[in-house]
Design a protein around this motif. Structure first.
Motif, PDB file in Angstrom:
ATOM      1  N   VAL A 229       5.912  -1.586  -7.195  1.00  0.00           N
ATOM      2  CA  VAL A 229       4.439  -0.974  -7.604  1.00  0.00           C
ATOM      3  C   VAL A 229       3.694  -1.071  -6.247  1.00  0.00           C
ATOM      4  CG1 VAL A 229       2.684  -1.931  -8.931  1.00  0.00           C
ATOM      5  CG2 VAL A 229       4.977  -2.286  -9.655  1.00  0.00           C
ATOM      6  N   PHE A 230       2.933   0.042  -6.080  1.00  0.00           N
ATOM      7  CA  PHE A 230       2.174   0.454  -5.052  1.00  0.00           C
ATOM      8  C   PHE A 230       0.538   0.483  -5.453  1.00  0.00           C
ATOM      9  CE2 PHE A 230       6.002   1.983  -3.229  1.00  0.00           C
ATOM     10  CZ  PHE A 230       6.148   1.314  -2.024  1.00  0.00           C
ATOM     11  N   THR A 231      -0.235   0.110  -4.609  1.00  0.00           N
ATOM     12  CA  THR A 231      -1.834   0.219  -4.925  1.00  0.00           C
ATOM     13  C   THR A 231      -2.203   0.896  -3.536  1.00  0.00           C
ATOM     14  OG1 THR A 231      -3.907  -0.549  -5.346  1.00  0.00           O
ATOM     15  CG2 THR A 231      -2.622  -2.009  -3.754  1.00  0.00           C
ATOM     16  N   SER A 232      -3.521   1.191  -3.478  1.00  0.00           N
ATOM     17  CA  SER A 232      -4.056   1.827  -2.441  1.00  0.00           C
ATOM     18  C   SER A 232      -4.932   0.810  -1.649  1.00  0.00           C
ATOM     19  CB  SER A 232      -4.545   3.282  -2.568  1.00  0.00           C
ATOM     20  OG  SER A 232      -5.199   3.622  -1.363  1.00  0.00           O
ATOM     21  N   TYR A 233      -4.907   0.428  -0.350  1.00  0.00           N
ATOM     22  CA  TYR A 233      -5.977  -0.459   0.207  1.00  0.00           C
ATOM     23  C   TYR A 233      -7.195   0.237   0.710  1.00  0.00           C
ATOM     24  CZ  TYR A 233      -1.925  -3.579   0.781  1.00  0.00           C
ATOM     25  OH  TYR A 233      -0.668  -4.577   0.665  1.00  0.00           O
TER      26      TYR A 233
ATOM     27  N   HIS B 239       0.786  -1.028  -0.061  1.00  0.00           N
ATOM     28  CA  HIS B 239      -0.138   0.080  -0.043  1.00  0.00           C
ATOM     29  C   HIS B 239       1.056   1.204   0.011  1.00  0.00           C
ATOM     30  CE1 HIS B 239      -2.924   3.069   1.190  1.00  0.00           C
ATOM     31  NE2 HIS B 239      -1.880   3.652   2.176  1.00  0.00           N
ATOM     32  N   SER B 240       0.437   2.305  -0.623  1.00  0.00           N
ATOM     33  CA  SER B 240       0.717   3.604  -0.562  1.00  0.00           C
ATOM     34  C   SER B 240      -0.450   4.661  -0.679  1.00  0.00           C
ATOM     35  CB  SER B 240       1.912   3.919  -1.458  1.00  0.00           C
ATOM     36  OG  SER B 240       2.126   5.322  -1.599  1.00  0.00           O
ATOM     37  N   CYS B 241      -0.299   5.740  -0.172  1.00  0.00           N
ATOM     38  CA  CYS B 241      -1.306   6.723  -0.269  1.00  0.00           C
ATOM     39  C   CYS B 241      -0.904   7.595  -1.151  1.00  0.00           C
ATOM     40  CB  CYS B 241      -1.235   7.659   1.200  1.00  0.00           C
ATOM     41  SG  CYS B 241      -1.939   6.732   2.733  1.00  0.00           S
ATOM     42  N   CYS B 242       0.102   7.207  -2.018  1.00  0.00           N
ATOM     43  CA  CYS B 242       0.561   7.935  -3.361  1.00  0.00           C
ATOM     44  C   CYS B 242       0.753   6.677  -4.328  1.00  0.00           C
ATOM     45  CB  CYS B 242       1.708   8.589  -3.094  1.00  0.00           C
ATOM     46  SG  CYS B 242       1.815   9.862  -1.829  1.00  0.00           S
ATOM     47  N   PRO B 243      -0.264   6.120  -4.564  1.00  0.00           N
ATOM     48  CA  PRO B 243      -0.408   4.832  -5.536  1.00  0.00           C
ATOM     49  C   PRO B 243       0.151   5.269  -6.952  1.00  0.00           C
ATOM     50  CG  PRO B 243      -2.373   5.538  -5.340  1.00  0.00           C
ATOM     51  CD  PRO B 243      -1.963   6.115  -4.269  1.00  0.00           C
TER      52      PRO B 243
ATOM     53  N   ARG C 149      -7.585   3.671   9.943  1.00  0.00           N
ATOM     54  CA  ARG C 149      -8.002   2.681   9.171  1.00  0.00           C
ATOM     55  C   ARG C 149      -6.912   1.526   8.918  1.00  0.00           C
ATOM     56  NH1 ARG C 149     -12.488   2.564   5.582  1.00  0.00           N
ATOM     57  NH2 ARG C 149     -13.246   0.375   5.455  1.00  0.00           N
ATOM     58  N   LEU C 150      -5.801   1.850   8.381  1.00  0.00           N
ATOM     59  CA  LEU C 150      -4.828   1.099   8.139  1.00  0.00           C
ATOM     60  C   LEU C 150      -4.463   0.030   9.256  1.00  0.00           C
ATOM     61  CD1 LEU C 150      -2.665   3.017   5.545  1.00  0.00           C
ATOM     62  CD2 LEU C 150      -3.984   1.095   4.926  1.00  0.00           C
TER      63      LEU C 150
ATOM     64  N   TYR D  62      -5.412  -3.462   8.369  1.00  0.00           N
ATOM     65  CA  TYR D  62      -4.091  -4.189   7.923  1.00  0.00           C
ATOM     66  C   TYR D  62      -2.931  -4.245   8.806  1.00  0.00           C
ATOM     67  CZ  TYR D  62      -6.906  -3.522   3.879  1.00  0.00           C
ATOM     68  OH  TYR D  62      -8.060  -3.582   2.656  1.00  0.00           O
ATOM     69  N   PHE D  63      -2.984  -3.586  10.183  1.00  0.00           N
ATOM     70  CA  PHE D  63      -2.114  -3.560  11.101  1.00  0.00           C
ATOM     71  C   PHE D  63      -0.698  -3.092  10.842  1.00  0.00           C
ATOM     72  CE2 PHE D  63      -4.986  -7.500  11.108  1.00  0.00           C
ATOM     73  CZ  PHE D  63      -5.601  -7.029  12.111  1.00  0.00           C
ATOM     74  N   PHE D  64      -0.958  -1.974  10.011  1.00  0.00           N
ATOM     75  CA  PHE D  64       0.586  -1.106   9.861  1.00  0.00           C
ATOM     76  C   PHE D  64       0.143   0.524   9.730  1.00  0.00           C
ATOM     77  CE2 PHE D  64      -0.885  -2.059   5.576  1.00  0.00           C
ATOM     78  CZ  PHE D  64      -0.661  -0.775   4.726  1.00  0.00           C
ATOM     79  N   ASN D  65       1.083   1.232   9.874  1.00  0.00           N
ATOM     80  CA  ASN D  65       1.039   2.466   9.551  1.00  0.00           C
ATOM     81  C   ASN D  65       2.016   2.795   8.085  1.00  0.00           C
ATOM     82  OD1 ASN D  65      -0.037   3.900  11.851  1.00  0.00           O
ATOM     83  ND2 ASN D  65       1.729   3.117  12.996  1.00  0.00           N
ATOM     84  N   CYS D  66       1.354   3.564   7.539  1.00  0.00           N
ATOM     85  CA  CYS D  66       1.957   3.940   6.214  1.00  0.00           C
ATOM     86  C   CYS D  66       3.040   4.991   6.398  1.00  0.00           C
ATOM     87  CB  CYS D  66       0.781   4.535   5.179  1.00  0.00           C
ATOM     88  SG  CYS D  66       1.281   4.904   3.503  1.00  0.00           S
ATOM     89  N   ASP D  67       4.136   4.946   5.581  1.00  0.00           N
ATOM     90  CA  ASP D  67       5.321   5.821   5.707  1.00  0.00           C
ATOM     91  C   ASP D  67       5.412   6.250   4.310  1.00  0.00           C
ATOM     92  OD1 ASP D  67       6.381   3.648   4.286  1.00  0.00           O
ATOM     93  OD2 ASP D  67       8.057   3.355   5.752  1.00  0.00           O
ATOM     94  N   CYS D  68       4.634   6.496   3.485  1.00  0.00           N
ATOM     95  CA  CYS D  68       4.569   7.074   2.206  1.00  0.00           C
ATOM     96  C   CYS D  68       4.942   8.613   2.352  1.00  0.00           C
ATOM     97  CB  CYS D  68       3.272   6.712   1.344  1.00  0.00           C
ATOM     98  SG  CYS D  68       1.838   7.927   1.748  1.00  0.00           S
TER      99      CYS D  68
END
Length: 464
Positions: free
Chosen positions: A239-243, A210-214, A256-257, A261-267
């Protein structure tokens, strides 16, 4: 129109992504709109409310579907679709007859039952698992809290209750793992207006992080997932998508992540939070609200969003499906599909309007919490056939959507599409054409120029 050539299998590779685990990496350059790969569903279930308008096997939307002669609840394009789906449908066919109106397993339970059946029928690796096998899915079992474990046990009980005659079950511990894997790796299949069609497992698609900048977008052609570039991707780039829905500010997205999905995004966007100020825009008043007032209103807004998200006691569809709308436009009127409200629509609309009034004392109309509530209100207006009211809300939503969402967002395309169809229904063809053309411009990148949805919208333009 000529279809795209299938991507070469050596153009992508599975690798270990720093701090993320498994991931997918490009080995050549991909241009915006280019298809990276497609993945047939390992298994899929059509949502019950779409039966009769979509094929239970291939999810094609068409009229004149043939129903299963036994249960009379599943519908198919033809004998070939029915035969191909029978190994999965037979899990439910006799049970639906036996239980009648009491047959109501969740889509997660239905999907998990099909995975168990598929693993027995087809134990070897499938075409959906070129890069990642279902058995390799992350379960995050060690991170499940008591509430999530209890929900899984409820699903296991439902699985035994509705499918006991047709499945061989592993032990309870293995079922807990499988349900946890499905919860983290399942996909929702949606149509061109983001209306829910069903749930599916796409193992190779699940490999993407995942990325918030997919840099890619996942869309669906029946039960086939397609992954296309929405940014130029260079060789060696992950290759990144958004969940998740990317409308909301950084804190909300990461809440929400973590929950799902049990993680923090670091994008980059989560680190810089550069869009948060615009997304949380405050009204410019002579007497500005205090920081405490703003915090309290944000808390109120988040609580309202969560209440709508958790409201499982009513079905809420913000959609004008192409099949019903195109048909009804041809007859000179509009129609909304079945919607079962426990809360009367008038009361729900009043809740939305009161919330908008309250938040509007502090937030600008472009604030994402205002947009969220406008979206709910628009849905109610569509249901009660208040087309002018729906249009007014949509007109307020679309510009901020275009600013807050990434380029080629399906949420933006969907809103332009709704607006275009509303304009056409209200006999404002000039505005309708412009809105539909904007939807097409996004969808040609995200879905591909030869996608049936794109062709159908172009036909709408020709017919009007």
């Amino acid at each position: 129109m000529r279809s795209e050539a299938a991507p070469q299998p050596d153009s992508l590779e599975r690798f270990i992504s720093a701090g993320k685990g498994r991931g997918l990496r490009a080995l050549r350059r991909y241009a915006i709109g280019e298809l990276l790969f497609s993945c047939p569903a390992y298994t899929a279930v059509l949502t019950v409310s779409e039966r009769g308008s979509h094929c239970d096997g291939c999810f094609a939307r068409k009229e004149g579907l043939s129903k299963c002669g036994r249960c009379k609840q599943a519908f198919y394009c033809n004998v070939e679709c029915q035969k191909e789906d029978w190994p999965m449908h037979k899990l439910e066919c006799s049970a639906m007859c036996a239980f009648g109106e009491n047959w109501d397993p969740s889509e997660t339970v239905r999907l998990t039952a099909r995975i168990l059946a598929k693993q027995k029928i087809h134990p070897e690796r499938t075409e959906s698992e070129k890069l990642l096998a279902v058995k390799e899915f992350e379960s995050h079992l060690d991170k499940l809290d008591n509430e999530k474990r209890e929900l899984i046990q409820n699903d296991i009980a439902a699985l035994h209750h509705f499918y006991s005659k047709h499945l061989e079950y592993p032990d309870n511990a293995a079922l807990v793992v499988l349900f946890a894997q499905v919860n983290c790796n399942g996909f929702t299949i949606e149509d061109e207006e983001l209306s829910h069609l069903g749930s599916a497992i796409f193992p190779d698609v699940a490999l993407m992080n995942h990325s918030c900048c997919p840099n890619v977008m996942v869309t669906y052609k029946g039960t086939l997932a397609e992954v296309r570039a929405v940014k130029d991707i260079e060789p060696g780039e992950e290759v990144f998508t958004s969940y998740i829905d990317l409308l909301y500010p950084t804190e909300d997205r990461n809440d929400r992540l973590r929950d799902s999905y049990f993680f923090n995004c670091d994008c980059r966007e989560c680190i810089t939070k550069e869009k948060d100020k615009e997304k949380l825009e405050i009204r410019k008043l002579n007497d500005p609200p205090s920081a405490e007032t703003v915090r309290d209103m944000i808390k109120y807004a988040r609580n309202m969003i969560e209440e709508f998200r958790r409201a499982k006691h009513y079905k809420y569809i913000l959609c004008l499906t192409l099949a019903s709308l195109a048909c009804c436009l041809a007859r000179g009127h509009l129609f909304m599909g079945f919607l079962d409200f426990i809360i009367p629509p008038s009361e729900l609309l009043e809740i939305c309007e009161l919330s908008l009034d309250k938040m509007g004392a502090v937030f600008e109309d472009s604030n994402v919490y205002m947009l969220h509530m406008m979206y709910q209100a628009m849905g109610v207006c569509l249901y009660v056939q208040d087309w002018e009211g729906a249009l007014r809300y949509g007109q307020k939503i679309i510009r901020p959507y275009s600013k807050h969402y990434p380029s080629y967002s399906l949420n933006v395309a969907s809103m332009w599409l709704k607006l275009g169809r509303l304009y056409m229904a209200l006999e404002n063809r000039t505005a309708g054409v412009k809105a539909l053309e904007r939807a097409i411009a996004i969808m040609e990148v995200a879905h591909g120029k030869d996608h049936p949805y794109v062709s159908e919208i172009k036909k709408e333009l020709e017919d009007h």
